[in-house]
Motif scaffolding. Structure first.
Motif, PDB file in Angstrom:
ATOM      1  N   GLY A 186       6.811  11.842 -12.554  1.00 58.07           N
ATOM      2  CA  GLY A 186       6.702  10.197 -12.691  1.00 58.07           C
ATOM      3  C   GLY A 186       6.060   9.607 -11.482  1.00 58.07           C
ATOM      4  N   THR A 187       5.123   8.668 -11.694  1.00 52.83           N
ATOM      5  CA  THR A 187       4.604   7.693 -10.593  1.00 52.83           C
ATOM      6  C   THR A 187       4.709   6.474 -10.698  1.00 52.83           C
ATOM      7  OG1 THR A 187       2.425   7.745 -11.734  1.00 52.83           O
ATOM      8  CG2 THR A 187       3.047   9.585 -10.151  1.00 52.83           C
ATOM      9  N   GLU A 188       4.771   5.552  -9.726  1.00 55.48           N
ATOM     10  CA  GLU A 188       4.892   4.163  -9.753  1.00 55.48           C
ATOM     11  C   GLU A 188       4.223   3.481  -8.734  1.00 55.48           C
ATOM     12  OE1 GLU A 188       6.651   2.464 -11.888  1.00 55.48           O
ATOM     13  OE2 GLU A 188       8.349   3.700 -12.368  1.00 55.48           O
ATOM     14  N   ALA A 189       3.589   2.164  -8.945  1.00 56.14           N
ATOM     15  CA  ALA A 189       2.976   1.413  -8.003  1.00 56.14           C
ATOM     16  C   ALA A 189       3.541  -0.045  -7.922  1.00 56.14           C
ATOM     17  CB  ALA A 189       1.567   1.626  -8.344  1.00 56.14           C
ATOM     18  N   PRO A 190       4.701  -0.117  -7.470  1.00 56.85           N
ATOM     19  CA  PRO A 190       5.382  -1.383  -7.642  1.00 56.85           C
ATOM     20  C   PRO A 190       5.366  -2.474  -6.239  1.00 56.85           C
ATOM     21  CG  PRO A 190       6.818   0.244  -7.067  1.00 56.85           C
ATOM     22  CD  PRO A 190       5.516   0.803  -7.107  1.00 56.85           C
ATOM     23  N   LEU A 191       4.004  -2.274  -5.857  1.00 56.46           N
ATOM     24  CA  LEU A 191       3.717  -3.197  -4.533  1.00 56.46           C
ATOM     25  C   LEU A 191       2.754  -4.096  -4.647  1.00 56.46           C
ATOM     26  CD1 LEU A 191       3.834  -0.028  -1.958  1.00 56.46           C
ATOM     27  CD2 LEU A 191       5.690  -1.264  -3.012  1.00 56.46           C
ATOM     28  N   SER A 192       2.547  -4.818  -5.712  1.00 62.52           N
ATOM     29  CA  SER A 192       1.470  -6.002  -5.762  1.00 62.52           C
ATOM     30  C   SER A 192       2.474  -7.167  -5.453  1.00 62.52           C
ATOM     31  CB  SER A 192       0.943  -5.872  -7.155  1.00 62.52           C
ATOM     32  OG  SER A 192       2.058  -6.286  -8.140  1.00 62.52           O
TER      33      SER A 192
END
Length: 416
Positions: A199-205
């Motif tokens: 799994g990967t995530e990019a929840p920093l917008s």
């Protein structure tokens, strides 16, 4: 409730092992850089740099520095996908290279992909929402329907590498990647040759951080050194982060038969339980969390004394931390099993966090070293690993994770 393991069958003697690790995380891009940096114990949590967060309620995060998506994703696909999928595509390419496995040389129906998803394509969604309200519906990209979708990474990986076996995604917040790992092991036992999982995530917008700002367990600290300190007195919550890991899982016999460069660890036992309590509040006790740990250890054919290290969830919230300590004591009794929370170097990565923990555990078993916990020094009654610790003879690691809403998951990895 507890989710049972499926029964046996003609292929139930097959053993699932991890042969490839791909990392895209604040600790580095690629398994070698990630492992080297992890052993330093230096936190990669710092001020948000991707946009001006001076007035935002969340100002600290674990960001992936120096990642160039153009090295892994062509320009046509870049406009169709979000950063979290770029991470998954990159980590999978790195994991396949690490495993010396070329999907093009395999039967595509023997190849599967199962990922964990939680946050989705936040930056993509924010961009299209802004287009909708500033320019109207005709300005919204047709790719909005797939760019933000929680299954986007599984779909894009399946297309790119022609993974035509079982393809899916599991959603259990921070516990999801262990559930995906469990499904990967089940697929191997049922006859699938190779499973890409993680799994990967990019929840920093800005949009993503605004969504997280209402969570009581998110740190409001401005000092990175004090922002995320699991189990510490006065812990003030967690720090979000981006990235994660992808893993190549194979049948042990097949991996050895093709002379895989490294067999990091075996997936020996997994278990998942649910608190069945309140969607936002933690359960009033630790029973279901401890049950997941006990069940995973038992399914591995081991006892608590066989576990050499625990990769803890490390919520950073005093209530949840106390529940975790209680669960560990229930499972391990008076024994001071080494406990580490290396995600203190990266922040909590939503569904990417447990995948990264599994990667850390597999690397620990392969190298005989336990990566450290950053920021926290002393925990009463817990043998917290605060500096990289040699662990010669380490044979079993327990990885545990909890997700918002009451999800508890555990996996036991063993040395091969």
């Amino acid at each position: 409730m507890i989710f049972p393991e499926p029964g046996g069958g003609p292929t139930s003697g097959r053993r699932a092992v991890i042969t490839g690790i791909g990392v895209v995380a604040p600790t580095g891009v690629g398994v070698a850089e990630h492992w080297e940096e992890s052993l330093t114990g230096r936190s990669r949590i710092g001020p948000v740099t991707s946009f001006d967060a001076a007035g935002a309620p969340i100002r600290l995060a674990g960001e992936v520095a120096g990642f160039d998506e153009r090295e892994f994703v062509d320009s046509k696909l870049l406009v169709q996908t979000d950063r979290w999928t770029w991470f998954a595509l990159a980590a999978t390419e790195l994991a396949l290279a690490d495993a010396a496995l070329d999907p093009a040389r395999e039967d595509p129906f023997d190849l599967s992909v199962v990922t964990a998803g939680a946050s989705g394509g936040n930056a993509f969604g924010q961009r299209e929402i802004q287009a909708l309200w500033s320019k109207g519906p005709r300005a919204v990209s047709a790719y909005q329907s797939i760019g933000w979708f929680y299954a986007a990474s599984s779909g894009q990986l399946s297309i790119r590498h022609q993974l035509k076996g079982a393809c899916g995604v599991l959603v259990a917040d921070a516990a999801g990647a262990i559930d995906a790992l469990a499904e990967a092991a089940r697929l191997i036992r049922r006859g699938t040759e190779v499973v890409v999982t993680g799994g990967t995530e990019a929840p920093l917008s800005p949009y993503a951080l605004a969504c997280q700002a209402g969570e009581a367990t998110v740190s409001r600290a401005s000092d990175p050194a004090a922002a995320y300190r699991p189990f510490a007195p006065g812990a003030g919550g967690h720090v979000p982060g981006e990235g994660g890991a992808m893993l190549i899982v194979e049948d042990r016999h097949s991996a050895l038969g093709r002379c895989a460069p490294t067999v990091y660890a075996e997936i020996a036992g997994t278990a998942s339980t649910h608190d069945a309590h309140h969607v936002a509040d933690p359960a009033p006790d630790h029973r279901q969390y401890a049950r997941a740990m006990r069940e995973a250890i038992a399914r591995a054919g081991l006892g608590p004394d066989d576990v050499g290290v625990v990769f803890a969830d490390g919520a950073g919230d005093p209530v949840r931390d106390a529940r975790e300590v209680a669960a560990l004591r229930e499972v391990f009794g008076a024994r001071r099993v080494p406990v580490t929370v290396p995600k203190t170097m990266t922040g909590r990565l939503c569904s990417g966090g447990a995948a990264l923990d599994v990667a850390w555990a597999a690397l620990s078993l392969a190298n005989g070293v336990i990566p450290p916990t950053a920021g926290t020094t002393v925990v009463e009654g817990v043998d917290l690993v605060t500096e990289a610790r040699a662990a010669d003879g380490l044979s079993a690691a327990l990885v545990v994770a909890r997700g918002s809403g009451g999800f508890n998951s555990a996996a036991v990895l063993t040395a091969v």
